[in-house]
Scaffold this motif. Structure first.
Motif, PDB file in Angstrom:
ATOM      1  N   ALA A 221     -11.437  10.750   0.348  1.00 19.52           N
ATOM      2  CA  ALA A 221     -10.824  10.519   1.653  1.00 19.52           C
ATOM      3  C   ALA A 221      -9.870   9.335   1.600  1.00 19.52           C
ATOM      4  O   ALA A 221      -8.789   9.357   2.200  1.00 19.52           O
ATOM      5  CB  ALA A 221     -11.910  10.280   2.695  1.00 19.52           C
ATOM      6  N   ARG A 222     -10.261   8.275   0.866  1.00 17.67           N
ATOM      7  CA  ARG A 222      -9.399   7.102   0.744  1.00 17.67           C
ATOM      8  C   ARG A 222      -8.093   7.465   0.039  1.00 17.67           C
ATOM      9  O   ARG A 222      -7.004   7.063   0.461  1.00 17.67           O
ATOM     10  CB  ARG A 222     -10.122   6.006  -0.026  1.00 17.67           C
ATOM     11  N   VAL A 223      -8.201   8.243  -1.048  1.00 18.94           N
ATOM     12  CA  VAL A 223      -7.007   8.635  -1.787  1.00 18.94           C
ATOM     13  C   VAL A 223      -6.094   9.496  -0.921  1.00 18.94           C
ATOM     14  O   VAL A 223      -4.870   9.346  -0.938  1.00 18.94           O
ATOM     15  CB  VAL A 223      -7.404   9.365  -3.089  1.00 18.94           C
ATOM     16  N   ASN A 224      -6.685  10.397  -0.136  1.00 20.16           N
ATOM     17  CA  ASN A 224      -5.868  11.240   0.736  1.00 20.16           C
ATOM     18  C   ASN A 224      -5.125  10.412   1.776  1.00 20.16           C
ATOM     19  O   ASN A 224      -3.983  10.717   2.131  1.00 20.16           O
ATOM     20  CB  ASN A 224      -6.743  12.289   1.421  1.00 20.16           C
TER      21      ASN A 224
ATOM     22  N   MET B 224       0.896   7.319   2.597  1.00 20.21           N
ATOM     23  CA  MET B 224       1.662   6.071   2.662  1.00 20.21           C
ATOM     24  C   MET B 224       2.768   6.119   1.609  1.00 20.21           C
ATOM     25  O   MET B 224       2.554   5.823   0.445  1.00 20.21           O
ATOM     26  CB  MET B 224       0.733   4.873   2.447  1.00 20.21           C
ATOM     27  N   VAL B 225       3.951   6.497   2.012  1.00 16.78           N
ATOM     28  CA  VAL B 225       5.040   6.746   1.077  1.00 16.78           C
ATOM     29  C   VAL B 225       5.701   5.429   0.662  1.00 16.78           C
ATOM     30  O   VAL B 225       5.712   4.451   1.418  1.00 16.78           O
ATOM     31  CB  VAL B 225       6.079   7.698   1.687  1.00 16.78           C
TER      32      VAL B 225
ATOM     33  N   PHE C 154       0.878  -1.164   0.000  1.00 18.81           N
ATOM     34  CA  PHE C 154       0.000   0.000   0.000  1.00 18.81           C
ATOM     35  C   PHE C 154       0.921   1.221   0.000  1.00 18.81           C
ATOM     36  O   PHE C 154       1.638   1.458   0.979  1.00 18.81           O
ATOM     37  CB  PHE C 154      -0.869   0.046   1.259  1.00 18.81           C
ATOM     38  N   ALA C 155       0.919   1.968  -1.061  1.00 21.46           N
ATOM     39  CA  ALA C 155       1.760   3.170  -1.117  1.00 21.46           C
ATOM     40  C   ALA C 155       1.273   4.046  -2.260  1.00 21.46           C
ATOM     41  O   ALA C 155       0.794   3.545  -3.286  1.00 21.46           O
ATOM     42  CB  ALA C 155       3.228   2.812  -1.330  1.00 21.46           C
TER      43      ALA C 155
ATOM     44  N   ALA D 269       1.653  -8.118   3.405  1.00 26.11           N
ATOM     45  CA  ALA D 269       1.178  -6.810   2.953  1.00 26.11           C
ATOM     46  C   ALA D 269       1.813  -5.759   3.847  1.00 26.11           C
ATOM     47  O   ALA D 269       2.054  -6.013   5.034  1.00 26.11           O
ATOM     48  CB  ALA D 269      -0.345  -6.720   3.009  1.00 26.11           C
ATOM     49  N   VAL D 270       2.096  -4.607   3.269  1.00 25.13           N
ATOM     50  CA  VAL D 270       2.666  -3.492   4.031  1.00 25.13           C
ATOM     51  C   VAL D 270       1.795  -2.274   3.794  1.00 25.13           C
ATOM     52  O   VAL D 270       1.551  -1.881   2.647  1.00 25.13           O
ATOM     53  CB  VAL D 270       4.116  -3.186   3.612  1.00 25.13           C
TER      54      VAL D 270
END
Length: 306
Positions: free
Chosen positions: A216-219, A224-225, A198-199, A250-251
């Protein structure tokens, strides 16, 4: 770079390393003492070649911080290209210790609108690409009696997502490929694992924002860099990770998950066999409580990352 670095003298090939997660892993690998083959085709998100400078730019970054790297512009979708990048690693550095299969493209679309060409292109890069580089590296790893393959899968394949039949199929295929590699090459101390990252990157920047909830999900994803993915990936590439194989992780920001793999969850038995009527009347009602809902990834990972 010192003798205390966890990847000292390791040689690592990172595909799709011109930006995003691949670039972050390549830079962190070099900081950890590895010599890096930075592969990038210089293609657009959809897979069209745009520039040949992406890999070279990352190599320059690595060299400026005192690391060692070479650039490669071959395509993972081409078996000859995969063999060429592995050969470049062994020619330049004398060995190859790990391959991070990160290269990818997206051509999203609802299934009833998806073309053969868009399905084929995505599967070729993600699934065939992972096969091609892994197969090329396998010969080197067997000769060395050691090696690590780290493949990027996705919760789009492991769980599900809308308008990504090509990407989801490829990414679930990558998980199965990784498990088969882990089984087949264990005798040569070669391990194979997957990470669902997830990044925020070019791959996730194509997510459609058509509601406040999606915005909101995209923000949340933007926070998550890509650098958050590197520690697990590079542990799996190191000698310290030599006892981990056949797993799916998963990260998500500061969280690391171990993902489940398919196993039976409930069964029914008929001593004299099943008829269509018996399946309708007995089997399906008994199994229904364990049915998997039509979740998408965001339904399962529904809490804010920490």
């Amino acid at each position: 770079m010192t003798d205390q670095q966890p990847l000292n003298d390791k040689v690592i090939l990172v595909t799709g390393a011109g930006g995003g997660i691949g670039r972050a892993i390549a830079l962190e690998a070099a900081k950890a003492g590895a010599r890096v083959v930075v592969n990038d085709l210089g293609a657009s998100l959809g897979g069209q070649r745009e520039s040949s400078d992406a890999a070279a730019a990352v190599v320059s970054e690595i060299e400026r911080m005192g690391g060692t790297a070479v650039a490669n512009g071959d395509s993972v979708a081409d078996p000859d290209g995969a063999r060429a990048m592995v050969r470049q690693a062994t020619d330049a550095f004398g060995r190859l210790d790990a391959v991070l299969n990160n290269a990818g493209i997206l051509r999203d679309g609802f299934f009833h609108k998806m073309t053969y060409e868009d399905f084929d292109a995505v599967v070729k890069v993600h699934l065939y690409g992972s096969f091609n580089t892994s197969r090329a590296a396998a010969d080197v790893f067997r000769d060395q009696n050691a090696g690590s393959l780290i493949h990027m899968t996705s919760t789009s394949g492991l769980i599900g997502n809308l308008a990504q039949a090509n990407y989801s199929a490829a990414k679930l295929g990558v998980a199965a490929l990784s498990k088969s590699i882990a089984l087949d090459l264990a005798r040569w101390n070669v391990r194979s694992n997957c990470i669902a990252p997830f990044a925020w990157s070019r791959m996730t920047s194509s997510i459609k924002v058509d509601s406040p909830e999606q915005e909101a999900r995209v923000n949340r994803m933007k926070a998550m860099v890509p650098e958050k993915i590197a520690p697990l990936a590079l542990h799996l590439a190191s000698d310290a990770g030599a006892d981990v194989t056949g797993q799916i992780f998963a990260v998500r920001n500061n969280e690391i998950f171990l993902m489940s793999q398919s196993r039976p969850v409930r069964s029914v038995h008929a001593g004299d066999g099943w008829s269509i009527d018996a399946v309708r009347e007995r089997a399906i009602p008994a199994l229904r409580a364990a049915f998997v809902p039509l979740d998408v990834s965001a339904d399962v990972f529904c809490w804010d990352p920490v």
